[in-house]
Design a protein around this motif. Sequence first.
Motif, PDB file in Angstrom:
ATOM      1  N   VAL A 223      32.310  46.744  34.326  1.00 11.36           N
ATOM      2  CA  VAL A 223      33.228  45.818  33.490  1.00 11.36           C
ATOM      3  C   VAL A 223      33.044  46.410  32.125  1.00 11.36           C
ATOM      4  O   VAL A 223      32.103  46.877  31.671  1.00 11.36           O
TER       5      VAL A 223
ATOM      6  N   LYS B 169      45.334  45.384  40.029  1.00  6.13           N
ATOM      7  CA  LYS B 169      44.070  45.209  41.066  1.00  6.13           C
ATOM      8  C   LYS B 169      44.655  45.422  42.401  1.00  6.13           C
ATOM      9  O   LYS B 169      43.741  45.910  43.220  1.00  6.13           O
TER      10      LYS B 169
ATOM     11  N   GLY C  33      39.469  35.655  31.559  1.00  8.59           N
ATOM     12  CA  GLY C  33      38.336  36.301  32.154  1.00  8.59           C
ATOM     13  C   GLY C  33      38.798  36.598  33.860  1.00  8.59           C
ATOM     14  O   GLY C  33      38.112  36.869  34.561  1.00  8.59           O
ATOM     15  N   GLU C  34      40.151  36.277  33.959  1.00 10.29           N
ATOM     16  CA  GLU C  34      40.435  36.588  35.544  1.00 10.29           C
ATOM     17  C   GLU C  34      40.834  38.281  35.611  1.00 10.29           C
ATOM     18  O   GLU C  34      41.666  38.761  34.945  1.00 10.29           O
ATOM     19  N   PRO C  35      40.273  38.798  36.666  1.00 11.89           N
ATOM     20  CA  PRO C  35      40.835  40.271  36.748  1.00 11.89           C
ATOM     21  C   PRO C  35      42.406  40.570  37.101  1.00 11.89           C
ATOM     22  O   PRO C  35      42.753  39.911  37.849  1.00 11.89           O
TER      23      PRO C  35
ATOM     24  N   LYS D 112      32.979  36.028  37.166  1.00 15.27           N
ATOM     25  CA  LYS D 112      34.092  36.682  38.028  1.00 15.27           C
ATOM     26  C   LYS D 112      34.212  38.277  37.632  1.00 15.27           C
ATOM     27  O   LYS D 112      34.384  38.763  38.871  1.00 15.27           O
ATOM     28  N   ASP D 113      34.002  38.815  36.671  1.00 14.42           N
ATOM     29  CA  ASP D 113      34.074  40.134  36.257  1.00 14.42           C
ATOM     30  C   ASP D 113      33.131  40.900  37.032  1.00 14.42           C
ATOM     31  O   ASP D 113      33.463  41.856  37.695  1.00 14.42           O
ATOM     32  N   TYR D 114      32.021  40.450  37.083  1.00 14.48           N
ATOM     33  CA  TYR D 114      30.814  41.348  37.631  1.00 14.48           C
ATOM     34  C   TYR D 114      30.944  41.122  39.272  1.00 14.48           C
ATOM     35  O   TYR D 114      30.634  42.123  39.901  1.00 14.48           O
TER      36      TYR D 114
ATOM     37  N   VAL E 108      37.057  47.325  35.273  1.00 11.86           N
ATOM     38  CA  VAL E 108      37.824  46.088  35.527  1.00 11.86           C
ATOM     39  C   VAL E 108      38.281  45.515  34.323  1.00 11.86           C
ATOM     40  O   VAL E 108      37.688  45.596  33.038  1.00 11.86           O
TER      41      VAL E 108
ATOM     42  N   THR F  55      40.526  42.286  32.359  1.00 14.15           N
ATOM     43  CA  THR F  55      40.574  40.960  32.775  1.00 14.15           C
ATOM     44  C   THR F  55      41.607  40.251  31.527  1.00 14.15           C
ATOM     45  O   THR F  55      41.962  40.989  30.618  1.00 14.15           O
TER      46      THR F  55
END
Length: 689
Positions: free
Chosen positions: A288, A346, A311-313, A211-213, A305, A307
């Motif tokens: 990231v 975000k 792991g959610e941005p 997700k982050d990438y 980024v 998170t």
Amino acid sequence: MTTTTTSFGAANTAVLKEPKIQIRSFDGLRSSNSSLALTRNVNLFSVSSSRPSLIRAVSTPVKPETETKRSKVEIIKEQSNYIRYPLNEELLTDAPNINESATQLIKFHGSYQQYNRDERGAKSYSFMLRTKNPCGKVPNKLYLTMDDLADQFGIGTLRLTTRQTFQLHGVLKKNLKTVMSSIIHSMGTTLGACGDLNRNVLAPAAPFARKDYQFAQKTAENIAALLTPQSGFYYDMWVDGEKILTAEPPEVVEARNDNSHGTNFPDSPEPIYGTQFLPRKFKIAVTVPTDNSVDILTNDIGVVVVTDTNGEPQGFNIYVGGGMGRTHRLETTFPRLAEPLGYVPKEDILYAVKAIVVTQRENGRRDDRKYSRMKYLISSWGIEKFRSVVEQYYGKKFEPFRELPEWEFKSYLGWHEQGNSGLFCGLHIDNGRIGGKMKKTLREVIEKYNLDVQLTPNQNIILCGIRKAWKRPITATLAQAGLLQPKYVDPLNLTAMACPAMPLCPLAITEAERGIPDILKRVRAVFEKVGLTYNESVVIRITGCPNGCSRPYMAELGFVGDGPNSYQIWLGGTPSQTALARSFMNKVKIQELEKVLEPLFYYWKRKRQSKESFGDFTIRMGFEKLQEWVDKWEGVVSTPPKYNLRLFSDKDTYDKIDELAKLQNKTAHQLAMEIIRNYATAQQNGKGE
């Protein structure tokens, strides 16, 4: 250094409890012709539902109404009808070149006029084209088109740049429109790859399904779209005004059109850039945490980024003020690292980036291009003043910068799992130059398996979306062209970079790309002479002039062109690209490099602390001590290799290894020893196949 200061209206900030509209106006950039001055209307609204907020500024920076000196390029831009005239006329002439004004304008279209400096007599003009590929993404069709164009209209090679793009050299003026239109119709563009505007937006090239990438790459693409010119000059010139429809995310359109805080030129075909565009080039990178494959601190804006624990941005840390260019022996010019500005949620990143760009647009120097990058504005103002002005265009206060882990350089070479059942393969390309058998083989693989690719900021290429069953045949095919797995490549080569320099770059003082193969061989020889092992390495970057396109000021050992066949030597960068190098020696002749490098590497071998990198070692010892060692150096006794490859192989085997070694600018002995050493190590570690 003199600076241009800006005065502002009274700072009047309030909490908006209910919808209100206030209207203010102020003069935009003024030209010598007052009829061209633009006026922006500032409409301050309460927060829209898509951008939750607590505080909005109710005053906007006001430009003083005094005339300031402007450079020649600023006047050319103003009189160009949004980057059209006189380029449109110059392209129609029979001359092989274009005039000075058109030469400045064609940069915005992604091209530089060049000539072959190796040739004497009449100048042999051609054009370099640079693509714009956010995140380095290159669809299959575009790669194959670029490969064809290099053969049909270029010099037969493609070059990967340090900003994840292609450069195509040697295009004649008469072929420019054909080449440009071919790129456009193959899902590519060169718009904004050069010139005084936002350049290609970097992001990690690894095609991970994480997700982050994915979020970092999507953000980079949105920022690139936000800051793409809107006035149509590019398509007017190269595809006769044909409308190339690109679906833009609604959040990009909304952010571009928003003028709540006086960022835009109303009713202008260029709402963000206006007639003057930016004072100078502008560079942005997104990444990231931990992944410094993009040299994040060298950019005008660095976006990271952030998170949550799942792991959610959630938002972004923002750095500002990086830049590499400088002028020799002019201390008021300098490379600079970006510094923290703050954190934004975000949903606000496009508005924050736009506010930073507009702050530079309004306040960056336009009288002297040596000082026009945003790093000089921030150095002059200080980060606190810069932040306060950006906040007025942004409409909010920045939140505190979030804590980040340490940065690491990541190359993504070799085979990796993408995370979606596919594989990707990162290939090292010496200096980013793709030609000859390598070029033919890469095309064969990319075409046969219908692969998309991504270009890296270290001039390498990643083949994406590979099925596991294809791994073995692809590996074998690539190896036949010298495209080896990283364990078979000299570690010095893996992190080295050089700009193109001679013979086509008009700014080059000396060699870079053509000189680095020999320099790396000589560094390897010095390593062997002083007793450093093969798997030890330093980050080496070489540039033909002080502008720093290969980012030598971040290297552990940087060579910066300082005259014919001579270099400045810079020391002190880190393997993670987090510290600036410093100038150590000037005008070191190419033939005398060993006199400097031998004592430095000799004492690094003997006096370093545990796992201390060469860059850290040079800073810890201090340049005075290093200079003392160089001045007193009398050399060490060289020990020749014990064994000769010819004694241990038949002629046919030797010839094959020799042919493969030449593809990598090595001797047969060097390549054979690397293969044997790596094989033995793998067997010892139980990793042999």
